[in-house]
Design a protein around this motif. Structure first.
Motif, mmCIF file in Angstrom:
data_model
loop_
_atom_site.group_PDB
_atom_site.id
_atom_site.type_symbol
_atom_site.label_atom_id
_atom_site.label_comp_id
_atom_site.label_asym_id
_atom_site.label_seq_id
_atom_site.Cartn_x
_atom_site.Cartn_y
_atom_site.Cartn_z
ATOM 1 N N GLU A 69 -6.535 0.324 9.362
ATOM 2 C CA GLU A 69 -5.533 -0.734 9.243
ATOM 3 C C GLU A 69 -5.584 -1.677 10.441
ATOM 4 O OE1 GLU A 69 -1.875 1.402 8.726
ATOM 5 O OE2 GLU A 69 -2.658 2.426 6.947
ATOM 6 N N ASP A 273 5.486 4.657 -2.540
ATOM 7 C CA ASP A 273 4.052 4.570 -2.266
ATOM 8 C C ASP A 273 3.189 5.038 -3.428
ATOM 9 O OD1 ASP A 273 4.398 3.405 0.216
ATOM 10 O OD2 ASP A 273 4.666 5.339 1.196
ATOM 11 N N ASN A 301 1.784 2.404 1.233
ATOM 12 C CA ASN A 301 0.938 3.182 2.141
ATOM 13 C C ASN A 301 0.744 4.569 1.544
ATOM 14 O OD1 ASN A 301 -0.001 4.772 4.511
ATOM 15 N ND2 ASN A 301 0.334 2.819 5.558
ATOM 16 N N GLY A 307 -4.629 4.566 3.329
ATOM 17 C CA GLY A 307 -3.503 4.048 4.094
ATOM 18 C C GLY A 307 -2.857 2.844 3.431
ATOM 19 N N ASP A 308 -2.941 1.690 4.078
ATOM 20 C CA ASP A 308 -2.270 0.483 3.617
ATOM 21 C C ASP A 308 -3.011 -0.100 2.409
ATOM 22 O OD1 ASP A 308 -1.057 -1.961 3.204
ATOM 23 O OD2 ASP A 308 -0.965 -2.486 5.324
#
Length: 321
Positions: A69, A273, A301, A307-308
């Motif tokens: 990220e 998420d 996330n 992750g993102d």
């Protein structure tokens, strides 16, 4: 703590390092001690034991995802190379949960590499001679895991994404093909009303598991587009039916009663998420229902997906002005 926190959530937050701040501060890229074997008790069997067992692996993943990220690709490569050199996660598994954890971890590693600039990989070609075979070993272990294969449910679809993602980053078409078999099993299982019969059997978690099953199907469909394979069209656009079922439930949870009369119990992350599939799906379809659902939830996330997800897969939303 948020008012909806409960023991399972606390366990989850501890397991992922969110309370300890793993990966939140800038520091030298120290590679955490490799986890040789991931073999926790089942998530529903022993919540606290599960959290303790997965914390070291989740801490590593949090650091890897945060490096990606932040664009700290040198650190990301060092992290992967350090664990690959130790053949991490490839020790024997005595239970069943470890097979799921290793599959999810391998998927995340591949998704991080997929967002990595090609120049980084080229500059670190020597390290990838260690990383790639390790990822392939994870994928082969996932492919051959009877603890997953016999289930024929969302975990098989996640295994399919593992195989497709790793097969893509390591250029192993046979792994991609094995992953497609698993993804197509899930697509074939989507009924005319968008429901998955095996996930309906999860009772008060049925809606959660429909959402969770949709994640790997959408991301697998996205990854194989580059091979000119359109999974979205298969079984009469089945992924869209499942997506519509989930969208309706997000907008009006009571709508899921047409699938099962059992009152649904969601995790706090089910409609947060684990809706990360909306990012690539909206980018592809521009469905006008999505901006109002995506905007208040960004960034998505998801630790299993690099992750993102919003940063990697998201499209600009229409201006509200």
């Amino acid at each position: 703590m948020h008012r909806w926190a409960h023991p399972i959530l606390v366990v989850f937050l501890l397991a992922t390092g969110l309370f300890s701040g793993v990966g939140r501060t800038a520091s030298a890229c120290e590679v955490p001690a490799p986890v040789k074997t991931i073999d926790p008790p089942g998530f529903y069997d022993d919540a606290s034991g599960y959290a303790r067992a997965v914390q070291p692996m989740r801490g590593f993943i949090a650091k890897l995802n945060k490096s990606a990220e932040n664009g700290d690709w040198s650190c990301a490569v060092d992290l992967l190379h350090g664990w690959a050199s130790a053949d991490a996660l490839m020790g024997p598994i005595s239970g069943y949960q470890g097979y799921y954890e290793r599959s999810w971890a391998g998927t995340d590693f591949a998704m991080v590499i997929l967002r990595m600039p090609s120049a980084v990989r080229t500059a670190n070609a020597d390290k990838f001679t260690v990383i790639d075979p390790w990822l392939q070993r994870i994928a082969i272990a996932t492919r051959d895991a009877n603890a997953i294969n016999h289930l024929h449910n969302n975990l098989v679809y996640w295994a399919g994404l593992n195989l497709v993602a790793i097969g893509t980053v390591t250029n192993q078409p046979q792994l991609v093909d094995s992953g497609l078999i698993r993804a197509r099993e899930g697509i074939h299982d989507i009924g005319p009303n968008g429901a998955l019969a095996r996930e309906v059997k999860r009772g008060n978690r049925a809606l959660h598991y429909h959402t969770f099953a949709l994640l790997p199907l959408v991301f697998t469909a996205e990854l194989v587009q580059r091979r000119n394979i359109d999974l979205y069209r298969e079984n009469d656009h089945a992924i869209a039916r499942l997506a519509n079922l989930v969208i309706e439930a997000v907008r009006n949870p009571a709508s899921f009663a047409k699938i099962t009369p059992i009152k649904q119990d969601l995790f706090p992350w089910t409609f947060q998420d684990e809706l990360a599939w909306m990012e690539p799906y909206y980018a592809r379809t521009r469905d006008p229902r999505f901006p109002a659902l995506i905007a208040p939830r960004r960034p998505f996330n998801e630790w299993r997906l690099g992750g993102d997800v919003s940063a990697q897969w998201g499209a600009p939303l229409p201006s509200s002005n």
